[in-house]
Design a protein around this motif. Sequence first.
Motif, PDB file in Angstrom:
ATOM      1  N   ALA A  49       0.820  -1.202   0.000  1.00  0.00           N
ATOM      2  CA  ALA A  49       0.000   0.000   0.000  1.00  0.00           C
ATOM      3  C   ALA A  49       0.857   1.256   0.000  1.00  0.00           C
ATOM      4  N   ALA A  50       0.360   2.291  -0.672  1.00  0.00           N
ATOM      5  CA  ALA A  50       1.080   3.565  -0.733  1.00  0.00           C
ATOM      6  C   ALA A  50       0.077   4.688  -0.967  1.00  0.00           C
ATOM      7  N   CYS A  51       0.528   5.920  -0.730  1.00  0.00           N
ATOM      8  CA  CYS A  51      -0.333   7.081  -0.929  1.00  0.00           C
ATOM      9  C   CYS A  51       0.518   8.303  -1.236  1.00  0.00           C
ATOM     10  N   THR A  52      -0.140   9.335  -1.712  1.00  0.00           N
ATOM     11  CA  THR A  52       0.531  10.612  -1.930  1.00  0.00           C
ATOM     12  C   THR A  52      -0.453  11.730  -1.633  1.00  0.00           C
ATOM     13  N   THR A  53       0.060  12.818  -1.094  1.00  0.00           N
ATOM     14  CA  THR A  53      -0.760  13.979  -0.794  1.00  0.00           C
ATOM     15  C   THR A  53      -0.648  14.969  -1.949  1.00  0.00           C
ATOM     16  N   LEU A  54      -1.801  15.381  -2.478  1.00  0.00           N
ATOM     17  CA  LEU A  54      -1.862  16.364  -3.549  1.00  0.00           C
ATOM     18  C   LEU A  54      -2.391  17.677  -2.970  1.00  0.00           C
ATOM     19  N   SER A  55      -2.359  18.725  -3.739  1.00  0.00           N
ATOM     20  CA  SER A  55      -2.790  20.021  -3.222  1.00  0.00           C
ATOM     21  C   SER A  55      -4.271  20.048  -2.854  1.00  0.00           C
ATOM     22  N   SER A  56      -5.078  19.169  -3.454  1.00  0.00           N
ATOM     23  CA  SER A  56      -6.510  19.180  -3.158  1.00  0.00           C
ATOM     24  C   SER A  56      -7.040  17.849  -2.626  1.00  0.00           C
TER      25      SER A  56
ATOM     26  N   GLU B 223      -5.925  13.434  -1.282  1.00  0.00           N
ATOM     27  CA  GLU B 223      -4.972  12.338  -1.119  1.00  0.00           C
ATOM     28  C   GLU B 223      -5.345  11.172  -2.028  1.00  0.00           C
ATOM     29  N   LEU B 224      -4.313  10.606  -2.662  1.00  0.00           N
ATOM     30  CA  LEU B 224      -4.456   9.456  -3.554  1.00  0.00           C
ATOM     31  C   LEU B 224      -3.894   8.237  -2.836  1.00  0.00           C
ATOM     32  N   PHE B 225      -4.699   7.193  -2.686  1.00  0.00           N
ATOM     33  CA  PHE B 225      -4.284   5.952  -2.029  1.00  0.00           C
ATOM     34  C   PHE B 225      -4.349   4.786  -3.012  1.00  0.00           C
ATOM     35  N   HIS B 226      -3.496   3.797  -2.775  1.00  0.00           N
ATOM     36  CA  HIS B 226      -3.438   2.604  -3.625  1.00  0.00           C
ATOM     37  C   HIS B 226      -3.019   1.432  -2.747  1.00  0.00           C
ATOM     38  N   TYR B 227      -3.758   0.326  -2.825  1.00  0.00           N
ATOM     39  CA  TYR B 227      -3.381  -0.865  -2.060  1.00  0.00           C
ATOM     40  C   TYR B 227      -3.921  -2.129  -2.707  1.00  0.00           C
TER      41      TYR B 227
ATOM     42  N   SER C 169      -7.521   1.689  -6.035  1.00  0.00           N
ATOM     43  CA  SER C 169      -7.004   3.059  -6.022  1.00  0.00           C
ATOM     44  C   SER C 169      -8.178   3.959  -5.677  1.00  0.00           C
ATOM     45  N   TYR C 170      -7.959   4.925  -4.782  1.00  0.00           N
ATOM     46  CA  TYR C 170      -9.024   5.880  -4.509  1.00  0.00           C
ATOM     47  C   TYR C 170      -8.451   7.260  -4.266  1.00  0.00           C
ATOM     48  N   TYR C 171      -9.282   8.272  -4.565  1.00  0.00           N
ATOM     49  CA  TYR C 171      -8.894   9.660  -4.378  1.00  0.00           C
ATOM     50  C   TYR C 171      -9.901  10.330  -3.469  1.00  0.00           C
TER      51      TYR C 171
END
Length: 139
Positions: free
Chosen positions: A44-51, A53-57, A69-71
């Motif tokens: 699992a991993a994620c990243t923070t965007l300006s508007s 968070e994007l997650f993937h697992y 994957s979800y936003y």
Amino acid sequence: MAASAIALLTVASSTGAAHASPAPAAATAAAASCPGDGKVGPGAACTTLSSGELFHYKFNNGPRFEVVSYYQKTSGNKIAGKLGYSYKNKTTWGSRFTQTSGTRKTSTWHPSAISQCSPTVGLLSVEGQKIFQTPLANC
């Protein structure tokens, strides 16, 4: 917190086959927020965007293996886009959606050749912008 993780998987989505699933530990951790290094747990991993968070697992859900994957959009204007993932230089996309602030979009796939430790990357393609990605999700 497990209830939060299950709730995040039950949100209706216009992409993939979103449905209620037992939430893996990574998804439970993801329900809080994305850590600075983007590593949520095994597979699992994620990243923070300006508007948001994007997650993937990835995880086993009974007899089926799931890639998710979800936003979570927390601010900003309405967007149009699609969620996806990349594995071995092949990208798989869900359906196009529109999304407003305060909502979550989820895409789920059931590939046969991927395991929890397979090196995958979660993707969000936003029309008129670019493709955003998570760090590598592996073990």
